[in-house]
Design a protein around this motif. Structure first.
Motif, short mmCIF file in Angstrom:
data_model
loop_
_atom_site.label_atom_id
_atom_site.label_comp_id
_atom_site.label_asym_id
_atom_site.label_seq_id
_atom_site.Cartn_x
_atom_site.Cartn_y
_atom_site.Cartn_z
N LEU A 20 0.83 -1.20 0.00
CA LEU A 20 0.00 0.00 0.00
C LEU A 20 0.87 1.25 0.00
N GLU A 21 1.93 1.24 0.79
CA GLU A 21 2.84 2.38 0.83
C GLU A 21 3.50 2.60 -0.52
N ALA A 22 3.94 1.51 -1.15
CA ALA A 22 4.60 1.62 -2.45
C ALA A 22 3.65 2.19 -3.51
N GLU A 23 2.38 1.76 -3.46
CA GLU A 23 1.39 2.29 -4.38
C GLU A 23 1.21 3.79 -4.17
N VAL A 25 3.36 5.91 -2.81
CA VAL A 25 4.59 6.59 -3.24
C VAL A 25 4.58 6.78 -4.75
N HIS A 26 4.16 5.74 -5.47
CA HIS A 26 4.06 5.83 -6.93
C HIS A 26 3.11 6.95 -7.35
N MET A 51 -0.90 10.48 5.02
CA MET A 51 -0.62 10.89 3.65
C MET A 51 0.64 11.75 3.59
N LEU A 52 0.76 12.68 4.52
CA LEU A 52 1.94 13.53 4.58
C LEU A 52 3.20 12.71 4.87
N HIS A 53 3.08 11.74 5.76
CA HIS A 53 4.21 10.88 6.10
C HIS A 53 4.71 10.11 4.88
N VAL A 54 3.77 9.54 4.10
CA VAL A 54 4.15 8.80 2.90
C VAL A 54 4.75 9.74 1.86
#
Length: 310
Positions: A20-23, A25-26, A51-54
């Motif tokens: 989920l994080e990678a998605e 970030v993309h 959201m801000l953290h990612v």
């Protein structure tokens, strides 16, 4: 002569949260590469914090390549505003604040009256004004599809016309995670990097990444009022109706918005791990349990989104 080599293959598989994080970030990087003037909505609520953290991880070690925007109703929880300002200062962010009060003073919107009055719906005009004045062509929001059925219809790249309006039948396909950001001047795209996350995913990520949140997300003592099957915080913004008597209870907030329409739940969960266990057992969405503004009609959220609401 033939030589045979033994090849050792090591499988590499992302965990659910890492995927989920990678998605997300993309998505952030796609927007940064595609749009000229993106902005991230940041209210200090848990979804915008994640959201801000990612986003910070997506561009690290460089700073965020876009500012953050808060639509301020003037009826926010004090704890959330303090957290917002502390976060902006610690990360060196560029903060734009769009005030509903400014639109009231200018006569662009009209204050609701009565004991159940709220400024929540007035945010739409303020948000659209901020997008227009800032020249933003992409706006990141922390909405998730599991929150509410109208939000379940959203694409990751949600097209908005020149009036900021959303038409669920005019959205673009996103096969193979290919996103279409084409738009004309005056149009813009709402972008939802956390679309495929659930409330449980959010809390597991907060726990694992040790992300700080405003304290009202955890169990604390507070004066509350029982209204329409919900517990509302007895703040200076809430007008009591006949028969309502504030009392003290141990509660926490599952979502944060305008103090006049955001409810809390009785809870003893005081740590991220305890909240994860509590959320895993619940069968009611956070907005369904704690947002009075979603109860105006069966299609209340979709109607507001068509007008330009997030």
């Amino acid at each position: 002569m033939f030589y045979f080599f033994r090849v050792s293959v090591t499988s590499y598989e992302l965990s659910h949260l890492a995927a989920l994080e990678a998605e997300a970030v993309h998505v952030f990087r796609e927007v940064a590469a595609t749009f000229e003037h993106p902005v991230l909505l940041f209210s200090g609520g848990k979804d915008s914090v994640v959201m801000l953290h990612v986003a910070a991880k997506a561009f690290w070690p460089a700073p965020l390549p876009f500012p953050v925007l808060h639509v301020d109703t003037g009826h926010n929880f004090d704890e959330v505003l303090r957290f917002r300002d502390e976060t902006v200062a610690s990360l060196g962010l560029r903060l734009h604040v769009a005030s509903v009060q400014d639109d009231l003073d200018a006569g662009r919107v009209v204050e609701e009256t009565g004991p159940r009055a709220s400024r929540n719906r007035l945010q739409t005009a303020t948000l659209l004004r901020a997008i227009r004045e800032g020249g933003f062509d992409a706006v990141f929001g922390g909405a998730r599809r599991d929150e509410e059925k109208a939000r379940a219809k959203e694409r990751v790249f949600s097209f908005r016309d020149e009036h900021g309006q959303w038409d669920p039948r005019a959205q673009r396909p996103e096969l193979w995670n290919l996103y279409n950001g084409r738009h004309r001047r005056g149009e813009h795209i709402r972008v939802f990097p956390l679309s495929n996350w659930t409330e449980l995913d959010i809390w597991q990520y907060i726990r694992d990444e040790r992300i700080a949140l405003p304290p009202l997300y955890y169990a604390h003592r507070r004066e509350v009022v029982q209204r329409d099957g919900m517990l509302l915080a007895a703040t200076r913004f809430l007008s009591l109706v006949d028969g309502e008597t504030p009392y003290e209870a141990t509660v926490r907030f599952r979502t944060v918005g305008d103090a006049t329409c955001t409810g809390c739940v009785e809870s003893s969960a005081a740590t991220p791990s305890e909240v994860v266990a509590e959320v895993a057992a619940t069968r009611v969405t956070e907005r369904g349990a704690t947002r009075a503004d979603d109860r105006i009609s069966e299609a209340g959220m979709e109607d507001r989104k068509r007008e330009g609401y997030f």
